[in-house]
Design a protein around this motif. Structure first.
Motif, PDB file in Angstrom:
ATOM      1  N   GLU A   1       0.829  -1.213   0.000  1.00  0.00           N
ATOM      2  CA  GLU A   1       0.000   0.000   0.000  1.00  0.00           C
ATOM      3  C   GLU A   1       0.861   1.260   0.000  1.00  0.00           C
ATOM      4  O   GLU A   1       0.544   2.237  -0.684  1.00  0.00           O
TER       5      GLU A   1
ATOM      6  N   GLU B   1       3.884   1.488  -1.263  1.00  0.00           N
ATOM      7  CA  GLU B   1       4.470   1.566  -2.612  1.00  0.00           C
ATOM      8  C   GLU B   1       3.442   2.080  -3.607  1.00  0.00           C
ATOM      9  O   GLU B   1       3.763   2.891  -4.486  1.00  0.00           O
ATOM     10  N   LEU B   2       2.190   1.653  -3.478  1.00  0.00           N
ATOM     11  CA  LEU B   2       1.124   2.123  -4.351  1.00  0.00           C
ATOM     12  C   LEU B   2       0.902   3.625  -4.175  1.00  0.00           C
ATOM     13  O   LEU B   2       0.728   4.345  -5.158  1.00  0.00           O
ATOM     14  N   ALA B   3       0.924   4.087  -2.947  1.00  0.00           N
ATOM     15  CA  ALA B   3       0.745   5.526  -2.698  1.00  0.00           C
ATOM     16  C   ALA B   3       1.884   6.315  -3.338  1.00  0.00           C
ATOM     17  O   ALA B   3       1.652   7.382  -3.928  1.00  0.00           O
ATOM     18  N   LYS B   4       3.115   5.805  -3.254  1.00  0.00           N
ATOM     19  CA  LYS B   4       4.244   6.495  -3.885  1.00  0.00           C
ATOM     20  C   LYS B   4       4.070   6.536  -5.402  1.00  0.00           C
ATOM     21  O   LYS B   4       4.327   7.562  -6.042  1.00  0.00           O
ATOM     22  N   THR B   5       3.639   5.422  -5.964  1.00  0.00           N
ATOM     23  CA  THR B   5       3.446   5.350  -7.415  1.00  0.00           C
ATOM     24  C   THR B   5       2.364   6.319  -7.866  1.00  0.00           C
ATOM     25  O   THR B   5       2.519   7.017  -8.879  1.00  0.00           O
ATOM     26  N   LYS B   6       1.260   6.388  -7.125  1.00  0.00           N
ATOM     27  CA  LYS B   6       0.183   7.327  -7.472  1.00  0.00           C
ATOM     28  C   LYS B   6       0.675   8.765  -7.398  1.00  0.00           C
ATOM     29  O   LYS B   6       0.358   9.587  -8.270  1.00  0.00           O
ATOM     30  N   ALA B   7       1.456   9.087  -6.366  1.00  0.00           N
ATOM     31  CA  ALA B   7       1.995  10.447  -6.238  1.00  0.00           C
ATOM     32  C   ALA B   7       2.939  10.750  -7.390  1.00  0.00           C
ATOM     33  O   ALA B   7       2.901  11.865  -7.962  1.00  0.00           O
TER      34      ALA B   7
ATOM     35  N   LEU C   1       2.850   9.423 -10.439  1.00  0.00           N
ATOM     36  CA  LEU C   1       2.038   9.588 -11.637  1.00  0.00           C
ATOM     37  C   LEU C   1       1.338  10.941 -11.652  1.00  0.00           C
ATOM     38  O   LEU C   1       1.209  11.577 -12.712  1.00  0.00           O
ATOM     39  N   ASP C   2       0.902  11.395 -10.498  1.00  0.00           N
ATOM     40  CA  ASP C   2       0.267  12.702 -10.392  1.00  0.00           C
ATOM     41  C   ASP C   2       1.257  13.808 -10.767  1.00  0.00           C
ATOM     42  O   ASP C   2       0.920  14.720 -11.518  1.00  0.00           O
TER      43      ASP C   2
END
Length: 142
Positions: free
Chosen positions: A107, A109-115, A117-118
């Motif tokens: 989770e 790592e997913l938050a880092k990836t979303k940030a 991509l943003d």
């Protein structure tokens, strides 16, 4: 004196196959709160030259007394009570904890990836805006 192989072979074998009591695993000593308070009181009442004899008689170290005194001062008898060890976790509990930790890492790592991509999306939009404004502005000739 040095023993030769002839001397060793002539020596009788005394191994009877029994295990001595010293082969057992040593157990950690535990002291009751009453014992600790009794020893602290006796130590404080003893003359300074005789305190070492008290420790030797009881098989204690001065660090025991330091810890017991701190515990006594911090919480009286409650600080001296022995605490039971927590129960061992079952293999299922260990696996569950491992999977929960893995899920938390995923989770994060997913938050880092979303940030990331943003940020990339905003950078792309900014570059498009700059590109469009560069196309509409005509360079002035001098």
């Amino acid at each position: 004196m040095t023993m030769t192989t002839a001397d060793l072979s002539a020596a009788p074998v005394t191994d009877d196959g029994q295990v001595s009591p010293r082969a057992e695993r040593p157990r950690r000593r535990s002291f009751t709160a009453e014992y600790k308070l009794q020893i602290l009181a006796e130590y404080d009442a003893t003359e300074p030259g005789q305190r070492g004899a008290l420790l030797r008689r009881e098989g204690l170290y001065s660090s025991h007394l330091v810890e017991w005194r701190r515990a006594r001062d911090a919480g009286a008898l409650a600080g001296l009570e022995s605490r039971p060890r927590p129960a061992k976790r079952t293999p299922e509990q260990v696996e569950l904890e491992r999977l929960r930790a893995r899920a938390e890492r995923a989770e994060a790592e997913l938050a880092k990836t979303k940030a990331a991509l943003d940020v990339v999306g905003k950078a792309h939009a900014l570059l498009e805006l700059l590109s469009e404004s560069a196309d509409t502005d005509k360079p002035s000739k001098k």
